[in-house]
Design a protein around this motif. Sequence first.
Motif, PDB file in Angstrom:
ATOM      1  N   GLY A  19       1.052  -1.176   9.733  1.00 18.16           N
ATOM      2  CA  GLY A  19       1.650  -2.245   8.949  1.00 18.16           C
ATOM      3  C   GLY A  19       2.994  -1.935   8.343  1.00 18.16           C
ATOM      4  N   SER A  20       3.562  -0.754   8.615  1.00 16.68           N
ATOM      5  CA  SER A  20       4.881  -0.437   8.057  1.00 16.68           C
ATOM      6  C   SER A  20       5.510   0.713   8.813  1.00 16.68           C
ATOM      7  CB  SER A  20       4.778  -0.085   6.567  1.00 16.68           C
ATOM      8  OG  SER A  20       4.238   1.208   6.393  1.00 16.68           O
ATOM      9  N   PHE A  21       6.848   0.721   8.827  1.00 21.21           N
ATOM     10  CA  PHE A  21       7.582   1.824   9.440  1.00 21.21           C
ATOM     11  C   PHE A  21       7.404   3.104   8.629  1.00 21.21           C
ATOM     12  CE2 PHE A  21      10.450  -1.769  10.874  1.00 21.21           C
ATOM     13  CZ  PHE A  21       9.967  -1.783  12.175  1.00 21.21           C
ATOM     14  N   THR A  55      11.122  -7.884   3.572  1.00 23.83           N
ATOM     15  CA  THR A  55      11.206  -6.753   2.642  1.00 23.83           C
ATOM     16  C   THR A  55       9.836  -6.199   2.310  1.00 23.83           C
ATOM     17  OG1 THR A  55      11.195  -8.289   0.768  1.00 23.83           O
ATOM     18  CG2 THR A  55      13.356  -7.559   1.606  1.00 23.83           C
ATOM     19  N   ARG A  56       8.779  -6.972   2.540  1.00 26.54           N
ATOM     20  CA  ARG A  56       7.444  -6.528   2.131  1.00 26.54           C
ATOM     21  C   ARG A  56       6.452  -6.414   3.277  1.00 26.54           C
ATOM     22  NH1 ARG A  56       6.159  -6.294  -2.993  1.00 26.54           N
ATOM     23  NH2 ARG A  56       3.945  -6.634  -2.541  1.00 26.54           N
ATOM     24  N   LYS A  57       6.672  -7.136   4.387  1.00 25.72           N
ATOM     25  CA  LYS A  57       5.659  -7.190   5.433  1.00 25.72           C
ATOM     26  C   LYS A  57       6.296  -7.107   6.817  1.00 25.72           C
ATOM     27  CE  LYS A  57       2.283  -8.257   2.482  1.00 25.72           C
ATOM     28  NZ  LYS A  57       1.156  -7.357   2.191  1.00 25.72           N
ATOM     29  N   LEU A  58       5.462  -6.751   7.772  1.00 20.34           N
ATOM     30  CA  LEU A  58       5.794  -6.868   9.184  1.00 20.34           C
ATOM     31  C   LEU A  58       4.834  -7.874   9.799  1.00 20.34           C
ATOM     32  CD1 LEU A  58       6.232  -3.106  10.198  1.00 20.34           C
ATOM     33  CD2 LEU A  58       8.032  -4.765   9.722  1.00 20.34           C
ATOM     34  N   ASP A 138       3.127  -1.751   1.707  1.00 23.64           N
ATOM     35  CA  ASP A 138       4.396  -1.323   1.110  1.00 23.64           C
ATOM     36  C   ASP A 138       4.287   0.026   0.412  1.00 23.64           C
ATOM     37  OD1 ASP A 138       5.479  -3.614   2.054  1.00 23.64           O
ATOM     38  OD2 ASP A 138       5.638  -4.636   0.133  1.00 23.64           O
ATOM     39  N   ASP A 139       3.131   0.322  -0.157  1.00 21.59           N
ATOM     40  CA  ASP A 139       2.975   1.574  -0.903  1.00 21.59           C
ATOM     41  C   ASP A 139       2.335   2.689  -0.080  1.00 21.59           C
ATOM     42  OD1 ASP A 139       3.994   0.802  -3.587  1.00 21.59           O
ATOM     43  OD2 ASP A 139       2.370  -0.653  -3.506  1.00 21.59           O
ATOM     44  N   GLY A 140       2.143   2.432   1.212  1.00 21.60           N
ATOM     45  CA  GLY A 140       1.636   3.486   2.082  1.00 21.60           C
ATOM     46  C   GLY A 140       0.227   3.928   1.751  1.00 21.60           C
ATOM     47  N   ILE A 141      -0.655   2.968   1.437  1.00 19.91           N
ATOM     48  CA  ILE A 141      -2.033   3.282   1.054  1.00 19.91           C
ATOM     49  C   ILE A 141      -2.948   3.122   2.264  1.00 19.91           C
ATOM     50  CG2 ILE A 141      -3.937   2.678  -0.469  1.00 19.91           C
ATOM     51  CD1 ILE A 141      -1.467   3.812  -1.899  1.00 19.91           C
ATOM     52  N   SER A 277      -6.621  -2.141   5.397  1.00 14.34           N
ATOM     53  CA  SER A 277      -5.867  -3.286   5.914  1.00 14.34           C
ATOM     54  C   SER A 277      -6.105  -3.573   7.382  1.00 14.34           C
ATOM     55  CB  SER A 277      -4.363  -3.077   5.685  1.00 14.34           C
ATOM     56  OG  SER A 277      -3.913  -1.921   6.373  1.00 14.34           O
ATOM     57  N   GLY A 278      -6.630  -2.647   8.160  1.00 11.43           N
ATOM     58  CA  GLY A 278      -6.835  -2.890   9.589  1.00 11.43           C
ATOM     59  C   GLY A 278      -8.122  -2.270  10.056  1.00 11.43           C
ATOM     60  N   ASN A 279      -8.741  -2.896  11.073  1.00 12.49           N
ATOM     61  CA  ASN A 279     -10.028  -2.400  11.541  1.00 12.49           C
ATOM     62  C   ASN A 279      -9.977  -1.917  12.989  1.00 12.49           C
ATOM     63  OD1 ASN A 279     -12.474  -1.935  10.271  1.00 12.49           O
ATOM     64  ND2 ASN A 279     -13.487  -3.652  11.260  1.00 12.49           N
ATOM     65  N   LYS A 280      -8.801  -2.027  13.634  1.00  8.71           N
ATOM     66  CA  LYS A 280      -8.677  -1.610  15.028  1.00  8.71           C
ATOM     67  C   LYS A 280      -8.145  -0.184  15.105  1.00  8.71           C
ATOM     68  CE  LYS A 280      -7.922  -6.116  17.247  1.00  8.71           C
ATOM     69  NZ  LYS A 280      -6.988  -6.912  18.077  1.00  8.71           N
ATOM     70  N   HIS A 281      -8.751   0.605  15.957  1.00  9.21           N
ATOM     71  CA  HIS A 281      -8.287   1.971  16.200  1.00  9.21           C
ATOM     72  C   HIS A 281      -8.063   2.720  14.889  1.00  9.21           C
ATOM     73  CE1 HIS A 281      -7.956   0.934  20.400  1.00  9.21           C
ATOM     74  NE2 HIS A 281      -7.194  -0.098  20.092  1.00  9.21           N
ATOM     75  N   MET A 282      -9.070   2.684  14.040  1.00  8.55           N
ATOM     76  CA  MET A 282      -8.985   3.359  12.753  1.00  8.55           C
ATOM     77  C   MET A 282      -8.900   4.867  12.957  1.00  8.55           C
ATOM     78  SD  MET A 282     -11.764   3.237   9.666  1.00  8.55           S
ATOM     79  CE  MET A 282     -11.527   1.478   9.405  1.00  8.55           C
ATOM     80  N   PRO A 283      -7.941   5.543  12.299  1.00  9.20           N
ATOM     81  CA  PRO A 283      -7.872   7.003  12.408  1.00  9.20           C
ATOM     82  C   PRO A 283      -9.182   7.648  11.988  1.00  9.20           C
ATOM     83  CG  PRO A 283      -5.901   6.136  11.334  1.00  9.20           C
ATOM     84  CD  PRO A 283      -6.869   4.989  11.445  1.00  9.20           C
TER      85      PRO A 283
END
Length: 300
Positions: A19-21, A55-58, A138-141, A277-283
């Motif tokens: 979800g973020s660079f 500025t907040r999302k992709l 945005d906060d890398g959580i 935030s995501g359920n696909k290919h979870m680390p």
Amino acid sequence: MKLTLLPELALFVHVVDQGSFSAVARQTGATPSAVSRSVSRLEQEMGCKLLHRTTRKLRLSDTGEKVYEHALEMLAAARQAIDSAGSRQAVAQGKLTLSVPKAVGRFVIHPLMLEFFNRYPQVDVCLRLEDRVLDLIDDGIDLALRITHTPSPGLYGKPLMPVHHAICATPEYLQRHGCPQTPQDLREHSCITLGETPADSRWKFRRDGKTETVQTRGRYAANHTAVRLDAVKQHLGIGSLPLFTAREALASGEIVPVLPEWEFISSYSGQLWLLWSGNKHMPARMRAMIDYLSEKMKPA
């Protein structure tokens, strides 16, 4: 498309999943600008926009959605090829960032970390202890623990435990000052509150469908649960505490509940949810933490 762009395609999938660079940059050791340039090269080669950036999302474009799905199939096939050769195992490794309310982090999560590290020696953990709600992207959580009745829509998650509040005091304090029999009796006592807003000293109670509000007073307020717990132990007054912070002292008899037949109503009550935030290919490291906390915090 040039086959040399396959790494860019894989990185594009990673960006969408995280979800973020900046999150991808932290995990790959690159800079956010380098990750962004990689996606831009892929867009230029394909001649279309894959991601809409704010500025907040992709957000994926319509074409980006299709490219993402095909890229997922490509990566899945690559993983199968590698796994079939027995050269890769799903090992939990890397850095994991958790956003946790302060009291939950101190009293619930931190005591569980030693065993987690022993189980998963290749995983590093960063606890972000803040009561304000952080943005996962945005906060890398990676994972967030939040006390709420209704989790934010769009997030995946599971409830870990109920969070209740209680008001407590030491037996010594109650012997000297008397034991309240009704919520209104608290007016005559020194009450230890959160102290962040005027509303924090207005305590609300519920019993048999009836609600009562009491304007409390006291000489001491503190916006840290551990401090309020210690103040109660020092006989400074009657304090409001999340039950999970007071359980040990209650079990030992060092402190006792006040007005236990009344439910104390607090905005800090609800369910403790574990969210992502995501359920696909979870680390694997995220799955390891989710499974571990679910195991350790399941009802006895």
